[in-house]
Design a protein around this motif. Structure first.
Motif, PDB file in Angstrom:
ATOM      1  N   TYR A  83      24.741  34.960  39.727  1.00 48.82           N
ATOM      2  CA  TYR A  83      25.999  35.421  39.771  1.00 48.82           C
ATOM      3  C   TYR A  83      26.754  35.563  38.669  1.00 48.82           C
ATOM      4  N   SER A  84      27.418  36.781  38.523  1.00 53.62           N
ATOM      5  CA  SER A  84      28.633  36.699  37.418  1.00 53.62           C
ATOM      6  C   SER A  84      29.761  36.055  38.132  1.00 53.62           C
ATOM      7  N   ARG A  85      30.615  35.006  37.623  1.00 55.93           N
ATOM      8  CA  ARG A  85      31.721  34.677  38.064  1.00 55.93           C
ATOM      9  C   ARG A  85      32.825  35.704  38.343  1.00 55.93           C
ATOM     10  N   ASP A  86      33.433  35.561  39.703  1.00 52.84           N
ATOM     11  CA  ASP A  86      34.627  36.278  39.869  1.00 52.84           C
ATOM     12  C   ASP A  86      35.594  35.370  40.596  1.00 52.84           C
ATOM     13  N   SER A  87      36.404  34.787  39.652  1.00 51.03           N
ATOM     14  CA  SER A  87      37.326  33.617  40.480  1.00 51.03           C
ATOM     15  C   SER A  87      38.739  34.125  39.960  1.00 51.03           C
ATOM     16  N   ARG A  88      39.731  33.936  40.927  1.00 47.93           N
ATOM     17  CA  ARG A  88      41.064  34.542  40.717  1.00 47.93           C
ATOM     18  C   ARG A  88      42.087  33.571  41.225  1.00 47.93           C
ATOM     19  N   ILE A  89      43.203  33.700  40.724  1.00 44.84           N
ATOM     20  CA  ILE A  89      44.450  32.764  40.878  1.00 44.84           C
ATOM     21  C   ILE A  89      45.395  33.535  41.724  1.00 44.84           C
ATOM     22  N   SER A  90      45.772  33.292  43.023  1.00 44.03           N
ATOM     23  CA  SER A  90      46.757  33.764  43.510  1.00 44.03           C
ATOM     24  C   SER A  90      47.922  33.052  43.461  1.00 44.03           C
ATOM     25  N   PHE A  91      49.162  33.676  43.095  1.00 43.23           N
ATOM     26  CA  PHE A  91      50.410  32.834  42.967  1.00 43.23           C
ATOM     27  C   PHE A  91      51.664  33.694  43.358  1.00 43.23           C
ATOM     28  N   SER A  92      52.734  33.088  43.636  1.00 40.49           N
ATOM     29  CA  SER A  92      53.987  33.687  44.239  1.00 40.49           C
ATOM     30  C   SER A  92      54.970  33.239  43.508  1.00 40.49           C
TER      31      SER A  92
END
Ligand SMILES: Cc1cc2nc3c(=O)[nH]c(=O)nc-3n(C[C@H](O)[C@H](O)[C@H](O)COP(=O)(O)OP(=O)(O)OC[C@H]3O[C@@H](n4cnc5c(N)ncnc54)[C@H](O)[C@@H]3O)c2cc1C
Length: 413
Positions: A83-92
């Motif tokens: 896989y190719s990495r798809d990582s995210r940051i969710s912030f408020s």
């Protein structure tokens, strides 16, 4: 019982070391593992019909081909997806221009500083200003305490919105217990390059680990280690904890009272999980200084509408710090799991949760000196510390395997 090599712990470190002995035709060894299954933090179990990594999300980095080849001998490459990495940051945050004062949630790819361009223009400005004012860019002297150091490196906005809360959630309530020595390799974030990245609408800087990774097609990450253990046959004693090590006589006592005398002990287990008989007080005090954090892995059956494999959550209102979207890397599965530092975890009725008491070795200020003393004493007693706990270091499994192969080469020369 007597043996040449006694390996304490059946995680990736212990299993790899044992396999290296076997390859060399050495049969005089025993591996002792306290759990009923080998694999350590990399174990998996079937939950809701599909594999779940009970020590948290585990992926095999492609960056060390020699290590991948080693593991493919137990689980061939055609049994893995790449896989190719798809990582995210969710912030408020509450946007400065907000009239209602309500927090707004943003999601960008990880790492934060490389993907500021994905935010609306007004937010890009907030982070660009903050980078421009970061101490490392304005020539301020480097602080020695963790929190100030992070601010100096990345600026107030990235720190306040992401780095400080995220690291607090992951590691410890008091981040200033941590040293800064392990962050030294972080590159400075350049204002000019970040601005250019926002103009060109593309990520800037070096990418983090696991940009490309393998995950098993039909199993969890635990399968490769399970096969390694199975291949070792009766050399592995499972479901039996090590109780103490007599450092004077190189004798290990197991929880059922069995004594095993060894010429060499390879310890991959946490130093504070056993009694070290005959160790001087200063070594016992050094062991007391080693700190670690625990993690709870909790399964959620809902399907999420995202292509990310995992998402980081710095928001302090949420217990968990990361989710792993199982359906995006484990074919045919559903749901996701959360990762929560155990001190922050509140069990809800019906939760399917797994607790790993030893998850992250903490890079405290006291650690480097304490580990030098412990390993020096241990080596004089024919004990070698190996792996995440034997060396008390944040090694990923591929690095652990690499270190175990090299240690086996050195000790069996
Ligand atoms: C949340 C999380 C995510 C991670 N993600 C990744 C990733 O994506 N990719 C990656 O490569 N690595 C990842 N890692 C790191 C990986 O888990 C470690 O590199 C690896 O498990 C280290 O192997 P080890 O054998 O040194 O330690 P461990 O896996 O911890 O094994 C130690 C073994 O010793 C046993 N033991 C402990 N005490 C005793 C005792 N008294 N007697 C007998 N046995 C004992 C334990 O039961 C365990 O089996 C992650 C770690 C965590 C916590």
């Amino acid at each position: 019982m007597k043996t040449e090599y006694l390996i304490l712990g059946g995680g990736p470190a212990g299993l790899t070391f044992a396999q290296c002995l076997k390859r060399k035709g050495i049969t005089d060894f025993v591996l002792v593992e306290k759990e009923n299954e080998v694999g350590g933090l990399c174990r998996s179990e079937i939950v809701d019909g599909s594999p779940l990594d009970i020590g948290g999300g585990h992926f095999l980095d492609v960056r060390r081909p020699r290590i991948c080849e080693f593991l493919f001998e137990f689980m061939p490459e055609n049994e893995w997806n790449r896989y190719s990495r798809d990582s995210r940051i969710s912030f408020s945050i509450i946007p400065e221009e907000s009239k209602s004062g309500k927090a707004k949630t943003y999601e960008i790819h990880h790492p934060f500083e490389a993907n500021i361009w994905e935010l609306p223009k007004s937010q890009q400005k907030r982070y660009l200003d903050s980078i421009a004012e970061a101490g490392c860019n304005t020539g301020e002297p480097k602080p020695t305490r963790f929190v100030e150091w992070i601010r100096w490196k990345l600026g107030d906005a990235i720190c306040g919105d992401y780095m400080i809360p995220y690291n607090t959630k992951l590691y410890a309530n008091n981040l200033n217990e941590l040293g800064t020595y392990w962050l030294e390799k972080l590159p400075n974030v350049s204002y000019e390059e970040t601005l250019e990245s926002c103009k060109q609408k593309k990520a800037y800087g070096s990418q983090p680990g696991h940009t490309e990774f393998y995950y098993p097609k039909k199993y969890g990450y635990g399968e490769v280690w399970r096969r390694m253990g199975e291949d070792l046959g009766d050399k592995v004693i499972k479901g039996m904890a090590v109780k103490s090590v007599d450092c004077m006589n190189c004798i290990v006592e197991l929880e059922d009272g069995t004594l095993i005398e060894a010429k060499q002990i390879i310890s991959t287990i946490p130093w504070n999980s056993i009694e070290l008989k005959w160790a001087p007080t200063k070594i016992k005090d050094s062991i007391k200084k080693l700190k670690s954090s625990s993690v709870n892995i909790t399964y959620k059956p809902e399907m999420l509408n995202t292509e990310a494999q995992w998402i980081y959550y710095p928001d302090m209102e949420l217990d968990y710090h990361r989710i792993l979207v199982r359906s995006n890397f484990c074919p045919g599965s559903k749901g996701y799991w959360t990762e929560t530092r155990s001190e922050r975890y509140h069990e809800a009725e019906g939760d399917i949760t797994f607790r790993m008491d030893y998850a992250y070795p903490l890079n405290t200020i006291a650690k480097p000196d304490a580990m030098d003393r412990i390993l020096d004493f241990a080596s004089k007693s024919h004990i070698t510390g190996l792996g995440r706990w034997g060396e008390h270091n944040h090694y990923n499994s591929d690095v652990t395997v690499d270190r175990a192969i090299k240690l086996a080469e050195k000790l069996t020369k």
